[in-house]
Scaffold this motif. Structure first.
Motif, PDB file in Angstrom:
ATOM      1  N   GLY A   1       0.808  -1.210   0.000  1.00 21.80           N
ATOM      2  CA  GLY A   1       0.000   0.000   0.000  1.00 21.80           C
ATOM      3  C   GLY A   1       0.839   1.257   0.000  1.00 21.80           C
ATOM      4  N   GLN A   2       1.961   1.228   0.721  1.00 23.02           N
ATOM      5  CA  GLN A   2       2.859   2.373   0.744  1.00 23.02           C
ATOM      6  C   GLN A   2       3.509   2.579  -0.618  1.00 23.02           C
ATOM      7  N   VAL A   3       3.905   1.489  -1.264  1.00 23.73           N
ATOM      8  CA  VAL A   3       4.494   1.588  -2.600  1.00 23.73           C
ATOM      9  C   VAL A   3       3.496   2.206  -3.567  1.00 23.73           C
ATOM     10  N   ALA A   4       2.229   1.775  -3.491  1.00 20.76           N
ATOM     11  CA  ALA A   4       1.205   2.314  -4.394  1.00 20.76           C
ATOM     12  C   ALA A   4       1.004   3.809  -4.165  1.00 20.76           C
ATOM     13  N   THR A   5       0.971   4.237  -2.899  1.00 17.19           N
ATOM     14  CA  THR A   5       0.810   5.655  -2.588  1.00 17.19           C
ATOM     15  C   THR A   5       2.002   6.460  -3.095  1.00 17.19           C
ATOM     16  N   ALA A   6       3.200   5.956  -2.835  1.00 14.98           N
ATOM     17  CA  ALA A   6       4.404   6.658  -3.275  1.00 14.98           C
ATOM     18  C   ALA A   6       4.454   6.762  -4.794  1.00 14.98           C
ATOM     19  N   ARG A   7       4.048   5.700  -5.466  1.00 12.58           N
ATOM     20  CA  ARG A   7       4.062   5.737  -6.935  1.00 12.58           C
ATOM     21  C   ARG A   7       3.086   6.769  -7.474  1.00 12.58           C
ATOM     22  N   ARG A   8       1.924   6.890  -6.845  1.00 13.66           N
ATOM     23  CA  ARG A   8       0.953   7.891  -7.301  1.00 13.66           C
ATOM     24  C   ARG A   8       1.548   9.296  -7.217  1.00 13.66           C
ATOM     25  N   VAL A   9       2.220   9.573  -6.109  1.00 10.72           N
ATOM     26  CA  VAL A   9       2.843  10.882  -5.938  1.00 10.72           C
ATOM     27  C   VAL A   9       3.947  11.087  -6.962  1.00 10.72           C
ATOM     28  N   LEU A  10       4.822  10.092  -7.078  1.00  9.35           N
ATOM     29  CA  LEU A  10       6.015  10.261  -7.909  1.00  9.35           C
ATOM     30  C   LEU A  10       5.720  10.133  -9.398  1.00  9.35           C
ATOM     31  N   ASP A  11       4.633   9.454  -9.753  1.00 14.13           N
ATOM     32  CA  ASP A  11       4.242   9.441 -11.161  1.00 14.13           C
ATOM     33  C   ASP A  11       3.849  10.841 -11.622  1.00 14.13           C
ATOM     34  N   GLY A  12       3.188  11.591 -10.726  1.00 15.00           N
ATOM     35  CA  GLY A  12       2.853  12.970 -11.068  1.00 15.00           C
ATOM     36  C   GLY A  12       4.088  13.825 -11.253  1.00 15.00           C
ATOM     37  N   ILE A  13       5.063  13.633 -10.371  1.00 13.96           N
ATOM     38  CA  ILE A  13       6.336  14.355 -10.510  1.00 13.96           C
ATOM     39  C   ILE A  13       7.024  13.950 -11.810  1.00 13.96           C
ATOM     40  N   GLY A  14       7.002  12.641 -12.093  1.00 13.85           N
ATOM     41  CA  GLY A  14       7.636  12.154 -13.318  1.00 13.85           C
ATOM     42  C   GLY A  14       6.996  12.711 -14.569  1.00 13.85           C
ATOM     43  N   ASP A  15       5.671  12.874 -14.554  1.00 13.32           N
ATOM     44  CA  ASP A  15       4.981  13.424 -15.726  1.00 13.32           C
ATOM     45  C   ASP A  15       5.402  14.874 -15.980  1.00 13.32           C
ATOM     46  N   VAL A  16       5.527  15.654 -14.907  1.00 13.23           N
ATOM     47  CA  VAL A  16       5.999  17.040 -15.044  1.00 13.23           C
ATOM     48  C   VAL A  16       7.416  17.059 -15.602  1.00 13.23           C
ATOM     49  N   ALA A  17       8.265  16.202 -15.031  1.00 12.22           N
ATOM     50  CA  ALA A  17       9.654  16.137 -15.491  1.00 12.22           C
ATOM     51  C   ALA A  17       9.736  15.694 -16.942  1.00 12.22           C
ATOM     52  N   GLN A  18       8.896  14.729 -17.309  1.00  9.75           N
ATOM     53  CA  GLN A  18       8.887  14.235 -18.688  1.00  9.75           C
ATOM     54  C   GLN A  18       8.532  15.344 -19.671  1.00  9.75           C
ATOM     55  N   ALA A  19       7.521  16.150 -19.318  1.00 10.24           N
ATOM     56  CA  ALA A  19       7.120  17.249 -20.197  1.00 10.24           C
ATOM     57  C   ALA A  19       8.256  18.247 -20.376  1.00 10.24           C
ATOM     58  N   ALA A  20       8.945  18.579 -19.276  1.00  8.59           N
ATOM     59  CA  ALA A  20      10.069  19.517 -19.363  1.00  8.59           C
ATOM     60  C   ALA A  20      11.219  18.909 -20.160  1.00  8.59           C
ATOM     61  N   TYR A  21      11.436  17.620 -19.978  1.00  6.44           N
ATOM     62  CA  TYR A  21      12.484  16.909 -20.723  1.00  6.44           C
ATOM     63  C   TYR A  21      12.175  16.933 -22.219  1.00  6.44           C
ATOM     64  N   ASP A  22      10.912  16.647 -22.567  1.00  6.63           N
ATOM     65  CA  ASP A  22      10.533  16.604 -23.980  1.00  6.63           C
ATOM     66  C   ASP A  22      10.687  17.968 -24.643  1.00  6.63           C
TER      67      ASP A  22
END
Length: 373
Positions: free
Chosen positions: A175-196
């Motif tokens: 459950g903790q992994v799932a919560t952390a992934r939800r948070v960090l997937d959002g961060i990753g999406d922002v980073a991905q857009a800036a990277y692109d």
């Protein structure tokens, strides 16, 4: 009892007394159910710089963070792959670049903080630091300028993930992994857009120019998000409280910061996994053993807060790691700390009220109210 001890006990009411008890048992001790505990700075540095003790084996940081961040984020890497990624990232954290970045991001927030203090307001430094540290990390991951509410929300997300870890944690629950992934997937999406977009004025754009893959950039953004907010946001209030409590006059800021880092120990415990048979001090270790470097014990053995006393070589910045794993974000953290501390010291601030935080990994204040002296 001093305020730093109260912070430690509020954060870790059972683990902290145990940690301090272990310091009395010797430089290295095997504790059943816990691992091989290192309390000595020279021994700790030797372990951190020895390739037989790894970050990617059983009981290491890899067990905690690989399920969340993936396999390539420096926090859980070793060997040639780690060295290659580190070399790509290092140009992004030169002192000149991070100083310019911090100056740009914090220009308005620091001007506002200075004005509030000049007008005699009482300021919650903890809240102010959350906003400023959040704003800096937003810029790093590619969000650009953000509102105070957005910066606070991002800081709270990072705090929630980091607080899932305790001093005894070996791995996160599903459950903790799932919560952390939800948070960090959002961060990753922002980073991905800036990277692109590839704008060389952004950190993510510079990562692309340095040859990092999009997966590496996403992972790095997640790691910076987790480690790059709490270190600064929790440290500055503790620094100001230490100066207030010890009635310290500051002539040279850098040694004061280093000494306060020693007392507060941003990374109180570091984990390693034994990859091949070895000895740590007088203790024989075997593959699969878990090593707990109690950085806090190593640091506090040097005595009480005293900025006039230099640190011995074996202790120097040990709380940021050593050798190939020395924290790559140290220049950014130092630039933020210097910028904020310089403003606060110019107003000769004093602490008027404080409250310790509970249920956190890094001991800190929930509130620290200050005003200009």
């Amino acid at each position: 009892m001093n305020h730093e001890a109260r912070l430690q006990l509020a954060a870790h009411p059972f683990a902290y007394p145990l940690m301090r008890l272990l310091a009395r048992l010797g430089p290295v001790v095997r504790v059943p159910g816990l691992g091989v505990v290192v309390n000595d700075a020279a021994t700790a540095r030797a372990v951190l710089t020895d390739e037989r003790f790894r970050k990617d084996g059983p009981g290491s940081p890899g067990d905690l963070w690989t399920p969340v961040l993936g396999p390539s984020v420096l926090l859980n890497m070793e060997g040639a792959a780690h060295l290659s990624l580190r070399r790509k990232l290092m140009p992004l954290f030169t002192s000149a670049y991070v100083s310019a970045l911090v100056s740009d991001v914090l220009r308005d927030p620091l001007a506002e903080l200075s004005a509030r203090l000049a007008h005699g307001e009482t300021v919650d430094l903890v809240d102010a630091m959350r906003v400023m540290a959040g704003a800096v990390i937003c810029r790093v991951i590619g969000l650009g300028e953000v509102s105070e509410a957005r910066a606070r929300a991002l800081f709270a997300d990072g705090e929630r993930v980091v607080s899932m870890v305790s001093l005894r944690s070996r791995r996160l629950r599903a459950g903790q992994v799932a919560t952390a992934r939800r948070v960090l997937d959002g961060i990753g999406d922002v980073a991905q857009a800036a990277y692109d977009t590839g704008d060389p004025a952004t950190v993510m754009g510079r990562m692309r120019a340095q040859g990092l893959s999009s997966a590496e950039a996403r992972g790095a953004a997640g790691a910076f998000f987790l480690t790059g907010t709490e270190t600064v946001a929790t440290f500055v209030p503790r620094l100001i409280a230490l100066l207030h409590d010890h009635r310290t006059e500051v002539d040279d800021l850098d040694p004061v910061i280093e000494e306060a880092m020693r007392i507060t120990t941003p990374t109180p415990v570091m984990l390693r996994s034994v990859a091949s048979a070895a000895r740590i001090g007088r203790v024989a270790v075997r593959p699969g053993d878990r090593v707990l470097i109690v950085t806090h014990n190593c640091a506090r053995a040097h005595g009480p807060f005293d900025p006039s006393r230099g640190h011995p070589p074996e202790l120097r910045r040990l709380w940021f790691g050593a050798g190939p794993h020395f924290c790559i974000g140290y220049p950014l953290a130092l630039a933020e700390i210097r910028a904020v501390a310089a403003v606060l010291l110019s107003h000769r601030v004093r602490v008027v009220r404080r409250r310790a935080a509970r249920g956190v990994l890094i001991p800190t204040y929930e509130h620290l109210w200050i005003t200009a002296a």
